[in-house]
Design a protein around this motif. Structure first.
Motif, PDB file in Angstrom:
ATOM      1  N   ALA A   7       4.175   7.748   7.100  1.00  0.00           N
ATOM      2  CA  ALA A   7       3.610   8.844   7.868  1.00  0.00           C
ATOM      3  C   ALA A   7       2.098   8.623   7.953  1.00  0.00           C
ATOM      4  O   ALA A   7       1.545   7.785   7.232  1.00  0.00           O
ATOM      5  N   PRO A   8       1.422   9.370   8.807  1.00  0.00           N
ATOM      6  CA  PRO A   8      -0.037   9.221   8.943  1.00  0.00           C
ATOM      7  C   PRO A   8      -0.774   9.334   7.606  1.00  0.00           C
ATOM      8  O   PRO A   8      -1.816   8.694   7.433  1.00  0.00           O
ATOM      9  N   THR A   9      -0.223  10.104   6.644  1.00  0.00           N
ATOM     10  CA  THR A   9      -0.898  10.219   5.349  1.00  0.00           C
ATOM     11  C   THR A   9      -0.986   8.859   4.649  1.00  0.00           C
ATOM     12  O   THR A   9      -1.954   8.580   3.934  1.00  0.00           O
ATOM     13  N   ILE A  10       0.012   8.022   4.843  1.00  0.00           N
ATOM     14  CA  ILE A  10      -0.015   6.674   4.243  1.00  0.00           C
ATOM     15  C   ILE A  10      -1.124   5.847   4.896  1.00  0.00           C
ATOM     16  O   ILE A  10      -1.867   5.124   4.221  1.00  0.00           O
ATOM     17  N   LEU A  11      -1.244   5.961   6.200  1.00  0.00           N
ATOM     18  CA  LEU A  11      -2.309   5.232   6.895  1.00  0.00           C
ATOM     19  C   LEU A  11      -3.679   5.690   6.384  1.00  0.00           C
ATOM     20  O   LEU A  11      -4.555   4.866   6.117  1.00  0.00           O
ATOM     21  N   ASN A  12      -3.834   7.008   6.240  1.00  0.00           N
ATOM     22  CA  ASN A  12      -5.070   7.560   5.711  1.00  0.00           C
ATOM     23  C   ASN A  12      -5.374   6.991   4.326  1.00  0.00           C
ATOM     24  O   ASN A  12      -6.504   6.640   4.010  1.00  0.00           O
ATOM     25  N   MET A  13      -4.322   6.908   3.519  1.00  0.00           N
ATOM     26  CA  MET A  13      -4.457   6.414   2.147  1.00  0.00           C
ATOM     27  C   MET A  13      -4.977   4.972   2.146  1.00  0.00           C
ATOM     28  O   MET A  13      -5.882   4.615   1.394  1.00  0.00           O
ATOM     29  N   ILE A  14      -4.410   4.143   3.017  1.00  0.00           N
ATOM     30  CA  ILE A  14      -4.828   2.741   3.087  1.00  0.00           C
ATOM     31  C   ILE A  14      -6.253   2.653   3.619  1.00  0.00           C
ATOM     32  O   ILE A  14      -7.109   1.952   3.068  1.00  0.00           O
ATOM     33  N   SER A  15      -6.469   3.396   4.687  1.00  0.00           N
ATOM     34  CA  SER A  15      -7.757   3.301   5.368  1.00  0.00           C
ATOM     35  C   SER A  15      -8.898   3.811   4.490  1.00  0.00           C
ATOM     36  O   SER A  15     -10.028   3.353   4.599  1.00  0.00           O
ATOM     37  N   ASN A  16      -8.606   4.754   3.589  1.00  0.00           N
ATOM     38  CA  ASN A  16      -9.638   5.308   2.721  1.00  0.00           C
ATOM     39  C   ASN A  16      -9.600   4.742   1.300  1.00  0.00           C
ATOM     40  O   ASN A  16     -10.217   5.295   0.392  1.00  0.00           O
ATOM     41  N   ALA A  17      -8.868   3.645   1.100  1.00  0.00           N
ATOM     42  CA  ALA A  17      -8.756   3.072  -0.244  1.00  0.00           C
ATOM     43  C   ALA A  17     -10.124   2.595  -0.731  1.00  0.00           C
ATOM     44  O   ALA A  17     -10.948   2.129   0.056  1.00  0.00           O
ATOM     45  N   SER A  18     -10.341   2.725  -2.031  1.00  0.00           N
ATOM     46  CA  SER A  18     -11.611   2.282  -2.593  1.00  0.00           C
ATOM     47  C   SER A  18     -11.603   0.766  -2.780  1.00  0.00           C
ATOM     48  O   SER A  18     -10.541   0.135  -2.755  1.00  0.00           O
ATOM     49  N   ALA A  19     -12.771   0.214  -2.982  1.00  0.00           N
ATOM     50  CA  ALA A  19     -12.887  -1.241  -3.135  1.00  0.00           C
ATOM     51  C   ALA A  19     -12.065  -1.736  -4.321  1.00  0.00           C
ATOM     52  O   ALA A  19     -11.464  -2.806  -4.276  1.00  0.00           O
ATOM     53  N   SER A  20     -12.005  -0.935  -5.400  1.00  0.00           N
ATOM     54  CA  SER A  20     -11.281  -1.387  -6.595  1.00  0.00           C
ATOM     55  C   SER A  20      -9.765  -1.336  -6.375  1.00  0.00           C
ATOM     56  O   SER A  20      -9.004  -2.029  -7.044  1.00  0.00           O
ATOM     57  N   GLU A  21      -9.332  -0.504  -5.434  1.00  0.00           N
ATOM     58  CA  GLU A  21      -7.889  -0.433  -5.151  1.00  0.00           C
ATOM     59  C   GLU A  21      -7.439  -1.564  -4.230  1.00  0.00           C
ATOM     60  O   GLU A  21      -6.280  -1.953  -4.225  1.00  0.00           O
ATOM     61  N   ARG A  22      -8.359  -2.086  -3.459  1.00  0.00           N
ATOM     62  CA  ARG A  22      -7.996  -3.091  -2.449  1.00  0.00           C
ATOM     63  C   ARG A  22      -7.711  -4.464  -3.039  1.00  0.00           C
ATOM     64  O   ARG A  22      -8.254  -4.824  -4.072  1.00  0.00           O
ATOM     65  N   ARG A  23      -6.850  -5.216  -2.371  1.00  0.00           N
ATOM     66  CA  ARG A  23      -6.609  -6.627  -2.701  1.00  0.00           C
ATOM     67  C   ARG A  23      -6.574  -7.384  -1.377  1.00  0.00           C
ATOM     68  O   ARG A  23      -6.169  -6.819  -0.356  1.00  0.00           O
ATOM     69  N   PRO A  24      -6.949  -8.656  -1.385  1.00  0.00           N
ATOM     70  CA  PRO A  24      -6.855  -9.411  -0.119  1.00  0.00           C
ATOM     71  C   PRO A  24      -5.385  -9.538   0.301  1.00  0.00           C
ATOM     72  O   PRO A  24      -4.512  -9.740  -0.549  1.00  0.00           O
ATOM     73  N   LEU A  25      -5.115  -9.409   1.589  1.00  0.00           N
ATOM     74  CA  LEU A  25      -3.740  -9.517   2.079  1.00  0.00           C
ATOM     75  C   LEU A  25      -3.367 -10.983   2.295  1.00  0.00           C
ATOM     76  O   LEU A  25      -4.150 -11.735   2.872  1.00  0.00           O
ATOM     77  N   PRO A  26      -2.164 -11.388   1.864  1.00  0.00           N
ATOM     78  CA  PRO A  26      -1.744 -12.779   2.081  1.00  0.00           C
ATOM     79  C   PRO A  26      -1.388 -13.062   3.543  1.00  0.00           C
ATOM     80  O   PRO A  26      -1.331 -14.213   3.955  1.00  0.00           O
ATOM     81  N   GLY A  27      -1.126 -12.023   4.319  1.00  0.00           N
ATOM     82  CA  GLY A  27      -0.807 -12.202   5.746  1.00  0.00           C
ATOM     83  C   GLY A  27      -0.867 -10.856   6.416  1.00  0.00           C
ATOM     84  O   GLY A  27      -1.125  -9.848   5.755  1.00  0.00           O
ATOM     85  N   ARG A  28      -0.637 -10.822   7.704  1.00  0.00           N
ATOM     86  CA  ARG A  28      -0.693  -9.538   8.393  1.00  0.00           C
ATOM     87  C   ARG A  28       0.539  -8.699   8.043  1.00  0.00           C
ATOM     88  O   ARG A  28       1.613  -9.234   7.767  1.00  0.00           O
ATOM     89  N   VAL A  29       0.345  -7.388   8.016  1.00  0.00           N
ATOM     90  CA  VAL A  29       1.423  -6.467   7.658  1.00  0.00           C
ATOM     91  C   VAL A  29       1.714  -5.558   8.853  1.00  0.00           C
ATOM     92  O   VAL A  29       0.810  -4.915   9.381  1.00  0.00           O
ATOM     93  N   ALA A  30       2.978  -5.543   9.278  1.00  0.00           N
ATOM     94  CA  ALA A  30       3.384  -4.667  10.381  1.00  0.00           C
ATOM     95  C   ALA A  30       3.718  -3.296   9.810  1.00  0.00           C
ATOM     96  O   ALA A  30       4.547  -3.186   8.909  1.00  0.00           O
ATOM     97  N   VAL A  31       3.064  -2.270  10.325  1.00  0.00           N
ATOM     98  CA  VAL A  31       3.275  -0.914   9.820  1.00  0.00           C
ATOM     99  C   VAL A  31       3.874  -0.050  10.920  1.00  0.00           C
ATOM    100  O   VAL A  31       3.301   0.077  12.001  1.00  0.00           O
ATOM    101  N   LEU A  32       5.036   0.513  10.640  1.00  0.00           N
ATOM    102  CA  LEU A  32       5.660   1.434  11.581  1.00  0.00           C
ATOM    103  C   LEU A  32       5.286   2.842  11.161  1.00  0.00           C
ATOM    104  O   LEU A  32       5.490   3.228  10.012  1.00  0.00           O
ATOM    105  N   THR A  33       4.706   3.583  12.087  1.00  0.00           N
ATOM    106  CA  THR A  33       4.307   4.936  11.721  1.00  0.00           C
ATOM    107  C   THR A  33       4.900   5.939  12.706  1.00  0.00           C
ATOM    108  O   THR A  33       5.227   5.591  13.837  1.00  0.00           O
ATOM    109  N   GLY A  34       5.083   7.153  12.230  1.00  0.00           N
ATOM    110  CA  GLY A  34       5.636   8.189  13.095  1.00  0.00           C
ATOM    111  C   GLY A  34       4.786   9.433  12.982  1.00  0.00           C
ATOM    112  O   GLY A  34       3.703   9.407  12.421  1.00  0.00           O
TER     113      GLY A  34
END
Lengths: 542, 542
Positions: free
Chosen positions: A275-302
Motif C-alpha cells: 500500500a502507499p504506506t509501504i512506499l512512504n516507509m521506503i522513501s522516508n527510510a533513514s540512512a542507517s536503515e538503507r542498504r544498496p540494492l543488488p538490482g531493480r525492484v518491481a513494486v506493485l502498489t494499490g
C-alpha cells in the motif's frame, strides 16, 4: 468431448504441482534460518492437507488462520484447498470482538493461530462460548521469530499436525469438482463499514494469478518479498503467483524499512507489493536503515495513486512502481495504468497526470466502465463526467459469503458496483475520483477529496493527509483536512490553506485544518468514517 | 452466484476487444503498404462478423480459408468466432483432391480463397459437385502482393463482403454460450496418415494463448513476424497471442531468408516462430540476404530439437531459440525445455544434451508423462525406459471433428496419447525419442531414428537427414539414412557410415545411405512414410 484428458478445473493447486517438478530444487520460501524447496513445500502442503482430512475437514469446510506473513500462512494457501476446504485469513490487527464476529459468520472447523495472537483468539473463543457457538479446533503456530513465545499451550502445534499424516503416501489431493467452487474468503478493509466477507473461486484465483504475472511482466523465478499482507486478497493473489512462476517467497513477520532493505540486499528481491504506506516507509527510510540494492525492484502498489514526488524518489532509489487499482471484490488489482511508450517524451507534470489514472482492465478482467448507477448508461468519455466505476469478468468475486442480498445488490445491472466515483477519458482510461461515500458536496459542487489530498500532500512539510466533508449550514459541506507533518517540519493552518488557495478553486480549499495522526484500518487505509465523525464534532469557529 | 458480472466464458475475442481500448492507436498489423491499428482491426473484424451473419452464418457453422499468412487470414481468426462460427484454415500446399476431401469432412458454408489458390479451390469444387456435395459460398481475396492477380472473378471479393455490413452499428458480437464451444478446426501434418481434423475450443485457445505468452516470457507490444504458418495450430495460437499482448503482426506471404531479414530490420521484429526448416533458412542465409538486426529476436521452434551447431550459430547472429514440443492436438507447444540457470555453467556438450530434451509442461498444461500404453503405468524415471508420451490438460484438443471413435481412442485411459515414444529423466524432463511408428526394431533392439539423424546431421557436409527402418531378413529392420548435402560439399556413403560407426553402437549405424532431397509435408516435416516405401524398394546389395 470433455474428459480428464482435455478438461481440468482451473485451480492454483496446479501451480504448486507443476513447480514441484519444474523448480523442484529451487528455494520456494525463506524466513530467517528456515528455507524450503518447491519439492519440500509441495510435500509439506500435501501432508498438511492429508492431516486436515484426517481431522475431519471435507469439501466446503472453512479453515481460518490468524497469523502474519509467515511460512505457515503461505503453506495454508495450498494445503487448505488441497483438502477441499476454504481458507479464511484473519487480520492480525483485529481485536477479539472483531475476530469473534468474523468467526461467527464463517464458522471455521479449524483455526490456525500464531503464538503472538493466541490471546486475541482466546478472547474471541470466550465470546463465541458465551453465545454457545461451537469453537473451531485450535492449531497453534509457534514462531521463534515472534515477539511472544509460549512454550506450552493446550492446542496442537502446526508441526505436530503435520506429523499426523506421517507415512500417508496414499493421500489423494482433493481438487475442486467445479472450478467455480470457493477457494478462500477475504474480508474487505472496512473503510466504509464493517468488513464484508468476499468469496474467491479456484477459477478466479487461477485466472487472476496469470493476469497478475502478465500485468507486471513478471519473469519466471522471481524473488518476492512479502510486504503486502497475505490477509489482503491473499496477498493480491501473489501467494499463488509466486508458485506459478517458481519464485522464492521471502517472508517478513513485521514490515519495517530496515527489514525491507535487508531482505532486498540479502535475497536479491525482484518483486514486492505494498500500500502507499509501504512506499512512504521506503522513501522516508533513514540512512542507517538503507542498504544498496543488488538490482531493480518491481513494486506493485494499490490504493491512492503515489505522489509524483514519491514516484521519482523511489525510481531514483531503484524501485520501479506499477500502480494498480482494485478492491477485495476484484481479487486485488483490476486495472492498471498501462504505460504507452510515447508518454515518455511528455513533460514531468503531464506524465504524472497520466500516471495517476487507474487505467485499463488487466488481461483477465473483461471490462471496466464508468456508469450512471441508476440508468447503467456509460458516462461521457471526457475525463469529466462522474459516474460509478464498475467491473465485470472472471476475476470478480463469486459473491459475499452467505449473503445473497448483498451479493445481488453488488451485481445489480450485471456489473460489480465498486462504490468508487470516477471518470472515463477519451482514450479508455479510468480515473477514480473518490469513494462515493467520501465525495464532498459543497455549495452544489462535487469535491473529490483525493484531489484536495494530493495538493496538500505536495506541500514539503506534509507526511500524510486526509480530507473529509464537514457539515456546514450554508454550503451543506466544506472540505476539512486532517494531516500529519514530517518529523522536524512545521506548518500552520494558515500556511496550508494559503498553499491550497494557490492551487485549487475556492470551493475545494479546506475550511478547517487539523494536525494529528490519521486513524488507520487494519490494512493501512485511512479510516475516513472516523475522521468524518471528528469533523462533525469540531465546533464552528466562524 | 454466477452472473454476467463475475462469469464470462473464456474466449480470445476478449483479447481483441481489450486491445481495441488499451492499444487502440498502435499498429496491429503491417503487410507491404497496408497497415492497421488495433482499433481498426477490431472494427474490421466486427464488420466482417456482421457480414458473415447477414450471409446466414450462425453458431457452429464452419467457415474455411485457403490463404497464406496475409492480413485477411489473420482477421478471420477473430471475425469468424465473432460470428459464432468455427474457423478452418486449409493448407495452401494441398491439391484440389485433398482440399475436396477436407471440405467434404467439415462442410463449410463459406470459403475464403486467396487469388493465387483459386484454381485449387475450383478444382476442389468440381470434385464436390461430381459427388453432389453442396458447395460453400466462395469469397475471394485479391492480393496485390500475390504472384497471380485476377482482375475478375465471379466470387464476391473480401472487401465487398466487408462493405455489406456498412452502417450496421447494431451488430452484437456473438460470444460462445459455453467456453468449450469450438473456435477452430486444425489439420494435423499427416506425417503418419492423412490429416486428422482437430477441434479447438474458445477455452483452450484462451488458456493456451496465455500459456504461450508466459512460456516465452513475452512482454507487451511485441512485434511478431509470421514465419510460422497460421494454418498450423492457428500459428501455434499466436494469432490470438499477438492480440492479447497488443503487438504488431508482420505478415509475410512467402517465407524466404531475405524476407525474414528485411522484416526484422524494417519493423524491429522481436518474436517469430518456425519449424527447423526456418532455422536452417536463417542459419544458411547468404551475405546478400542478411541485414543487421535492430535487436535480439526470440524464436520459438518446434519439431525436432535444433542441432547445437544451429543453436550456437543463430545465437551469435542475434536469435534466441526456445525449443518447444507439442502436436496439433495440444494447440502447438505443450512442453518447453525450461532452462535452469545453473546449467549455464556446464560444458557445451552437456548443455546441448539438456537442451535437446522436450522438457516440462507449460503453465497451462496439467501434465505430461511417459507411460506404458497398455498398462498406463508411468515408466521408470531414468532417462532410459521408453514409453508413450502423454498429455492432459485444458490445452488438449476437444477431439477429432465428427469422429467419436478416433477421439475415444486418442483419449483412452484419460490421457491424450501422442504416438510419440520418449523417456522421462529423474528431474521430470521428457525427451522424445521417436514417433512410435518410426521406431526401428533391429535385432530386437529399439533404435531411435531421431538419435541417428542427430549424429548424421552433425557431419559438416550434411544439410538435412532422415532415417527410417528398412526391412531385413535377418535383423527384422536396419537403419536406412536419406540425406541431402550442403551446396558445394561432398561426402560418400562410406564416409557417412564410418562417421556413424565412431559415434554410435553397431546396431544403430545405418546399413544403407541414400543421397537425395527429402520429401516434405505441407508443414515442412519430412514424410517418413514415403521414405519407408523407398527404403523397402531398395534392392539388397549384400
Amino acid at each position: 468431448m470433455k474428459c480428464s484428458a482435455n478438461y481440468v478445473p482451473l485451480t492454483p493447486i496446479s501451480f504448486l504441482e507443476r513447480s514441484a517438478i519444474v523448480y523442484r530444487d529451487r528455494t520456494s520460501l525463506v524466513y530467517g534460518d528456515v528455507s524450503f524447496t518447491w519439492k519440500q513445500t509441495h510435500e509439506r502442503c500435501r501432508r498438511l492437507a492429508s492431516a486436515l482430512c484426517r481431522r475431519g475437514i471435507s469439501r466446503g469446510d472453512v479453515v481460518a488462520c490468524l497469523a502474519p506473513n509467515i511460512p505457515e500462512t503461505y503453506e495454508l494457501h495450498f494445503a487448505v484447498p488441497m483438502a477441499g476446504a476454504i481458507l479464511s485469513i484473519l487480520n492480525t490487527h483485529y481485536d477479539s470482538a472483531m475476530v469473534a464476529a468474523l468467526l461467527t459468520r464463517s464458522r471455521p472447523k479449524i483455526m490456525f493461530v500464531d503464538h503472538e495472537f493466541l490471546d486475541v483468539a482466546k478472547g474471541a473463543f470466550k465470546i463465541l462460548s458465551e453465545k454457545a457457538i461451537p469453537l473451531p479446533c485450535l492449531i497453534s503456530i509457534p514462531d521463534p521469530h515472534g515477539s511472544v513465545s509460549r512454550a506450552t499451550t493446550a492446542a496442537t502445534a502446526y508441526d505436530s499436525l503435520l506429523a499426523e499424516s506421517d507415512g500417508d503416501d496414499e493421500f489423494v489431493v482433493v481438487r475442486p469438482d467445479d472450478e467455480c467452487d470457493p477457494i478462500s474468503l477475504c474480508y474487505t478493509s472496512g473503510t466504509t463499514s464493517t468488513p464484508k466477507c468476499v468469496v474467491y473461486s479456484h477459477r478466479g484465483a487461477y485466472l487472476n494469478s496469470l493476469s497478475s504475472i502478465l500485468l507486471t511482466e513478471m519473469k519466471t523465478m522471481p524473488v518476492y518479498l512479502w510486504t503486502a499482507p497475505m490477509v489482503h486478497c491473499n496477498g493480491w493473489c501473489h501467494a499463488w503467483v509466486v508458485a506459478a512462476q517458481g519464485g522464492t517467497n521471502v517472508c517478513l513477520r513485521n514490515v519495517t524499512a530496515k527489514g525491507i532493505f535487508d531482505s532486498v540486499a540479502n535475497h536479491g528481491v525482484t518483486h514486492m507489493g505494498g500500500a502507499p504506506t509501504i512506499l512512504n516507509m521506503i522513501s522516508n527510510a533513514s540512512a542507517s536503515e538503507r542498504r544498496p540494492l543488488p538490482g531493480r525492484v518491481a513494486v506493485l502498489t494499490g490504493g491512492a495513486p503515489p505522489h509524483p514526488r514519491v514516484l521519482s524518489e523511489m525510481e531514483e532509489q531503484g524501485f520501479d512502481i506499477t500502480h494498480a487499482y482494485g478492491l477485495t471484490e476484484t481479487y486485488g488489482p483490476g486495472t492498471i495504468c498501462a504505460w504507452q511508450p510515447e508518454w515518455d517524451a511528455l513533460p514531468l507534470e503531464a506524465r504524472a497526470k497520466l500516471r495517476a489514472r487507474q487505467g485499463v482492465q488487466h488481461l483477465g478482467m473483461e471490462g471496466v466502465d464508468v456508469k450512471d448507477p441508476v440508468s447503467m448508461q456509460s458516462v461521457a468519455r471526457d475525463g469529466k463526467a462522474l459516474g460509478e466505476v464498475m467491473f465485470r469478468g472472471n476475476t470478480v468475486m463469486s459473491g459475499y459469503y452467505n449473503d445473497a442480498k448483498a451479493t445481488e445488490e453488488a451485481f445489480r445491472g450485471g456489473w460489480f458496483r465498486t462504490g468508487d466515483w470516477g471518470v472515463m477519458y477519451p482514450d479508455g482510461y479510468v480515473e477514480v475520483k473518490d469513494r462515493s461515500i467520501d465525495i464532498i458536496v459543497s455549495g452544489g459542487e462535487n469535491v473529490s477529496t483525493i484531489e484536495v489530498e494530493a495538493v496538500i500532500f505536495s506541500h514539503p512539510a506534509v507526511f500524510e493527509a486526509a480530507v473529509v466533508g464537514r457539515p456546514d449550514e450554508r454550503l451543506g459541506e466544506t472540505p476539512c483536512a486532517f494531516l500529519k507533518l514530517k518529523e522536524g517540519h512545521a506548518a500552520t493552518e494558515e500556511e496550508i490553506v494559503a498553499y491550497c488557495q494557490e492551487r485549487l478553486p475556492r470551493y475545494k480549499v479546506p475550511q478547517t485544518v487539523v494536525f494529528e495522526d490519521l486513524p488507520k484500518t487494519s490494512t493501512g487505509k485511512t479510516q475516513k468514517y472516523a475522521l468524518r465523525a471528528k469533523a462533525k464534532a469540531i465546533k464552528d469557529l466562524a
